[in-house]
Design a protein around this motif. Structure first.
Motif, PDB file in Angstrom:
ATOM      1  N   TYR A 159      10.207   6.059   6.507  1.00  0.00           N
ATOM      2  CA  TYR A 159       9.251   6.896   5.798  1.00  0.00           C
ATOM      3  C   TYR A 159       9.651   7.007   4.339  1.00  0.00           C
ATOM      4  O   TYR A 159      10.837   7.016   4.016  1.00  0.00           O
ATOM      5  CB  TYR A 159       9.195   8.285   6.439  1.00  0.00           C
ATOM      6  CG  TYR A 159       8.809   8.210   7.889  1.00  0.00           C
ATOM      7  CD1 TYR A 159       7.488   7.991   8.269  1.00  0.00           C
ATOM      8  CD2 TYR A 159       9.762   8.319   8.894  1.00  0.00           C
ATOM      9  CE1 TYR A 159       7.129   7.893   9.603  1.00  0.00           C
ATOM     10  CE2 TYR A 159       9.410   8.231  10.229  1.00  0.00           C
ATOM     11  CZ  TYR A 159       8.098   8.015  10.575  1.00  0.00           C
ATOM     12  OH  TYR A 159       7.748   7.913  11.895  1.00  0.00           O
ATOM     13  N   ARG A 219      -1.623  12.233   6.650  1.00  0.00           N
ATOM     14  CA  ARG A 219      -3.006  11.950   6.257  1.00  0.00           C
ATOM     15  C   ARG A 219      -3.760  11.402   7.461  1.00  0.00           C
ATOM     16  O   ARG A 219      -3.189  10.709   8.295  1.00  0.00           O
ATOM     17  CB  ARG A 219      -3.035  10.912   5.146  1.00  0.00           C
ATOM     18  CG  ARG A 219      -2.235  11.317   3.931  1.00  0.00           C
ATOM     19  CD  ARG A 219      -2.177  10.216   2.900  1.00  0.00           C
ATOM     20  NE  ARG A 219      -1.187  10.572   1.885  1.00  0.00           N
ATOM     21  CZ  ARG A 219      -0.517   9.696   1.171  1.00  0.00           C
ATOM     22  NH1 ARG A 219      -0.712   8.404   1.336  1.00  0.00           N
ATOM     23  NH2 ARG A 219       0.365  10.099   0.284  1.00  0.00           N
ATOM     24  N   HIS A 229       0.721  -1.622   2.599  1.00  0.00           N
ATOM     25  CA  HIS A 229       0.879  -0.191   2.850  1.00  0.00           C
ATOM     26  C   HIS A 229       2.323   0.220   2.584  1.00  0.00           C
ATOM     27  O   HIS A 229       3.228  -0.251   3.272  1.00  0.00           O
ATOM     28  CB  HIS A 229       0.514   0.142   4.300  1.00  0.00           C
ATOM     29  CG  HIS A 229      -0.887  -0.239   4.650  1.00  0.00           C
ATOM     30  ND1 HIS A 229      -1.969   0.508   4.283  1.00  0.00           N
ATOM     31  CD2 HIS A 229      -1.373  -1.313   5.326  1.00  0.00           C
ATOM     32  CE1 HIS A 229      -3.076  -0.073   4.720  1.00  0.00           C
ATOM     33  NE2 HIS A 229      -2.746  -1.188   5.347  1.00  0.00           N
ATOM     34  N   LEU A 245       1.729   3.589   9.013  1.00  0.00           N
ATOM     35  CA  LEU A 245       0.464   4.147   9.478  1.00  0.00           C
ATOM     36  C   LEU A 245       0.146   3.667  10.878  1.00  0.00           C
ATOM     37  O   LEU A 245       0.597   2.600  11.305  1.00  0.00           O
ATOM     38  CB  LEU A 245      -0.685   3.816   8.524  1.00  0.00           C
ATOM     39  CG  LEU A 245      -1.117   2.350   8.373  1.00  0.00           C
ATOM     40  CD1 LEU A 245      -2.064   1.918   9.473  1.00  0.00           C
ATOM     41  CD2 LEU A 245      -1.803   2.169   7.036  1.00  0.00           C
ATOM     42  N   SER A 259       3.335  -1.074   8.282  1.00  0.00           N
ATOM     43  CA  SER A 259       4.274  -0.388   7.378  1.00  0.00           C
ATOM     44  C   SER A 259       4.495  -1.245   6.147  1.00  0.00           C
ATOM     45  O   SER A 259       3.853  -2.285   5.967  1.00  0.00           O
ATOM     46  CB  SER A 259       5.608  -0.135   8.088  1.00  0.00           C
ATOM     47  OG  SER A 259       6.369  -1.321   8.164  1.00  0.00           O
ATOM     48  N   VAL A 293      -7.189   6.183  10.965  1.00  0.00           N
ATOM     49  CA  VAL A 293      -5.882   5.836  10.418  1.00  0.00           C
ATOM     50  C   VAL A 293      -5.112   7.121  10.133  1.00  0.00           C
ATOM     51  O   VAL A 293      -5.601   8.005   9.430  1.00  0.00           O
ATOM     52  CB  VAL A 293      -6.031   5.016   9.120  1.00  0.00           C
ATOM     53  CG1 VAL A 293      -4.676   4.729   8.505  1.00  0.00           C
ATOM     54  CG2 VAL A 293      -6.791   3.718   9.385  1.00  0.00           C
ATOM     55  N   SER A 294      -3.914   7.217  10.693  1.00  0.00           N
ATOM     56  CA  SER A 294      -3.020   8.341  10.441  1.00  0.00           C
ATOM     57  C   SER A 294      -1.806   7.805   9.691  1.00  0.00           C
ATOM     58  O   SER A 294      -1.183   6.831  10.117  1.00  0.00           O
ATOM     59  CB  SER A 294      -2.583   8.968  11.773  1.00  0.00           C
ATOM     60  OG  SER A 294      -1.672  10.005  11.533  1.00  0.00           O
ATOM     61  N   VAL A 295      -1.493   8.438   8.566  1.00  0.00           N
ATOM     62  CA  VAL A 295      -0.413   7.961   7.695  1.00  0.00           C
ATOM     63  C   VAL A 295       0.674   9.027   7.583  1.00  0.00           C
ATOM     64  O   VAL A 295       0.385  10.190   7.327  1.00  0.00           O
ATOM     65  CB  VAL A 295      -0.958   7.634   6.280  1.00  0.00           C
ATOM     66  CG1 VAL A 295       0.134   7.038   5.408  1.00  0.00           C
ATOM     67  CG2 VAL A 295      -2.159   6.708   6.359  1.00  0.00           C
ATOM     68  N   SER A 320       3.414   9.852   5.201  1.00  0.00           N
ATOM     69  CA  SER A 320       3.799   9.450   3.861  1.00  0.00           C
ATOM     70  C   SER A 320       4.496  10.580   3.122  1.00  0.00           C
ATOM     71  O   SER A 320       5.043  11.493   3.736  1.00  0.00           O
ATOM     72  CB  SER A 320       2.543   8.998   3.097  1.00  0.00           C
ATOM     73  OG  SER A 320       2.890   8.341   1.905  1.00  0.00           O
ATOM     74  N   THR A 370      -1.690   5.355   0.054  1.00  0.00           N
ATOM     75  CA  THR A 370      -1.852   4.853   1.423  1.00  0.00           C
ATOM     76  C   THR A 370      -1.989   3.341   1.412  1.00  0.00           C
ATOM     77  O   THR A 370      -1.476   2.648   2.277  1.00  0.00           O
ATOM     78  CB  THR A 370      -3.093   5.491   2.070  1.00  0.00           C
ATOM     79  OG1 THR A 370      -2.850   6.898   2.186  1.00  0.00           O
ATOM     80  CG2 THR A 370      -3.379   4.907   3.444  1.00  0.00           C
TER      81      THR A 370
END
Length: 144
Positions: free
Chosen positions: A44, A52, A69, A73, A103, A123-125, A127, A133
């Motif tokens: 991360y 997100r 990215h 994600l 990633s 899409v779940s990020v 971050s 993103t």
């Protein structure tokens, strides 16, 4: 104990009673992974953590241009199909119900709708504040 036995007996013979006492919440794990589609682990970004969530709709024939990215994600295809295509020409198609992890280690790629209808991807990020993103990749221009 007699009350419990009577309640259990009633549930066996009257299923509507059993339905009435079921919990109102159903949690189903859809996907979990410790690896990207390349088989790599991921890390991360440093900084103030930020989660997100995006709903991405790609019309039939549409494509998200070449990008990468910087943060890991998870993608989940709700409807339709999307094809991830790397610069090397290798591609992978994801269909309704498929999930995946990308990633910073995932090579630059496009994501195009190769189906006949719109595709919806969630899409779940995971971050950090200020980390994008998606980073667009400019293709070098060919000079003649």
């Amino acid at each position: 104990k007699i009350v419990i036995a009577i309640a259990f007996s009633l549930m066996l013979f009257l299923p509507s009673i059993a339905m009435a006492i079921e919990p109102p919440v159903d949690v189903q794990e859809i996907f979990t992974s410790t690896k990207t589609i390349e088989g790599d682990g991921f890390t991360y970004p440093r900084g103030i953590a930020e989660m997100r969530l995006y709903r991405v709709e790609v019309k039939a024939g549409g494509e998200i241009p070449l990008h990468s990215h910087p943060a890991p994600l998870t993608g989940h295809i709700q409807t339709g199909q999307l094809t991830l295509k790397k610069e090397s020409g290798k591609s992978q198609t994801f269909r309704e119900g498929d999930s995946f992890v990308l990633s910073a280690k995932t090579p630059p790629h496009t994501m195009g709708n190769t189906g006949n209808n719109s595709a919806v991807m969630w899409v779940s990020v995971a971050s950090a504040e200020g980390v994008p993103t998606l980073t667009s990749i400019e293709k070098p221009s060919v000079k003649g």
